[in-house]
Design a protein around this motif. Structure first.
Motif, PDB file in Angstrom:
ATOM      1  N   ILE A   1       0.840  -1.194   0.000  1.00  0.00           N
ATOM      2  CA  ILE A   1       0.000   0.000   0.000  1.00  0.00           C
ATOM      3  C   ILE A   1       0.879   1.250   0.000  1.00  0.00           C
ATOM      4  O   ILE A   1       0.616   2.201  -0.735  1.00  0.00           O
ATOM      5  CB  ILE A   1      -0.958  -0.020   1.209  1.00  0.00           C
ATOM      6  CG1 ILE A   1      -2.010  -1.117   1.014  1.00  0.00           C
ATOM      7  CG2 ILE A   1      -1.626   1.341   1.408  1.00  0.00           C
ATOM      8  CD1 ILE A   1      -2.841  -1.400   2.252  1.00  0.00           C
ATOM      9  N   ALA A   2       1.935   1.243   0.790  1.00  0.00           N
ATOM     10  CA  ALA A   2       2.852   2.382   0.839  1.00  0.00           C
ATOM     11  C   ALA A   2       3.523   2.606  -0.510  1.00  0.00           C
ATOM     12  O   ALA A   2       3.732   3.757  -0.917  1.00  0.00           O
ATOM     13  CB  ALA A   2       3.882   2.171   1.937  1.00  0.00           C
ATOM     14  N   ASP A   3       3.846   1.541  -1.226  1.00  0.00           N
ATOM     15  CA  ASP A   3       4.480   1.663  -2.531  1.00  0.00           C
ATOM     16  C   ASP A   3       3.574   2.321  -3.555  1.00  0.00           C
ATOM     17  O   ASP A   3       4.040   2.967  -4.480  1.00  0.00           O
ATOM     18  CB  ASP A   3       4.922   0.292  -3.066  1.00  0.00           C
ATOM     19  CG  ASP A   3       6.128  -0.268  -2.347  1.00  0.00           C
ATOM     20  OD1 ASP A   3       6.790   0.514  -1.625  1.00  0.00           O
ATOM     21  OD2 ASP A   3       6.396  -1.468  -2.493  1.00  0.00           O
ATOM     22  N   ARG A   4       2.261   2.155  -3.420  1.00  0.00           N
ATOM     23  CA  ARG A   4       1.311   2.741  -4.358  1.00  0.00           C
ATOM     24  C   ARG A   4       1.168   4.246  -4.161  1.00  0.00           C
ATOM     25  O   ARG A   4       0.693   4.937  -5.021  1.00  0.00           O
ATOM     26  CB  ARG A   4      -0.056   2.093  -4.225  1.00  0.00           C
ATOM     27  CG  ARG A   4      -0.086   0.692  -4.768  1.00  0.00           C
ATOM     28  CD  ARG A   4      -1.488   0.181  -4.773  1.00  0.00           C
ATOM     29  NE  ARG A   4      -1.526  -1.156  -5.311  1.00  0.00           N
ATOM     30  CZ  ARG A   4      -2.561  -1.943  -5.254  1.00  0.00           C
ATOM     31  NH1 ARG A   4      -3.665  -1.523  -4.675  1.00  0.00           N
ATOM     32  NH2 ARG A   4      -2.524  -3.150  -5.762  1.00  0.00           N
ATOM     33  N   ARG A   5       1.536   4.716  -2.985  1.00  0.00           N
ATOM     34  CA  ARG A   5       1.394   6.164  -2.698  1.00  0.00           C
ATOM     35  C   ARG A   5       2.517   6.883  -3.250  1.00  0.00           C
ATOM     36  O   ARG A   5       3.132   7.365  -3.800  1.00  0.00           O
ATOM     37  CB  ARG A   5       1.311   6.406  -1.202  1.00  0.00           C
ATOM     38  CG  ARG A   5       0.046   5.814  -0.629  1.00  0.00           C
ATOM     39  CD  ARG A   5      -0.043   6.076   0.841  1.00  0.00           C
ATOM     40  NE  ARG A   5      -1.204   5.349   1.344  1.00  0.00           N
ATOM     41  CZ  ARG A   5      -1.372   5.050   2.596  1.00  0.00           C
ATOM     42  NH1 ARG A   5      -0.502   5.409   3.493  1.00  0.00           N
ATOM     43  NH2 ARG A   5      -2.436   4.416   2.991  1.00  0.00           N
TER      44      ARG A   5
END
Length: 78
Positions: free
Chosen positions: A74-78
């Motif tokens: 999820i952090a990588d998508r931000r």
């Protein structure tokens, strides 16, 4: 072959938000929703993705918790 989909019972608030998003993307509501459906369908469900992660973890013998892996994704998508 293309098919038609009808969705009943959508609230006015949801319709208005989708119309605003379509307009801000300079798309018709139909084109905006078609693209969103294509995007959703092109990705695995969260359940399927977690199954794949668990299978890879088991095969690799790693002990990193699934929730940590999901949080990183999820952090990588931000």
């Amino acid at each position: 072959m293309a098919v038609q989909i009808t969705i009943r019972g959508v609230s006015e608030d949801v319709r208005d938000e989708l119309a605003a998003r379509a307009a801000s993307s300079r798309l018709s509501m139909q084109e905006y929703l078609r693209r969103e459906l294509d995007r959703i369908a092109s990705r695995p469900s969260v359940a399927r993705w977690l199954e794949d992660v668990r299978a890879r973890k088991e095969a690799a013998g790693t002990r990193v918790p699934s929730c940590s892996i999901l949080a990183a994704r999820i952090a990588d998508r931000r």
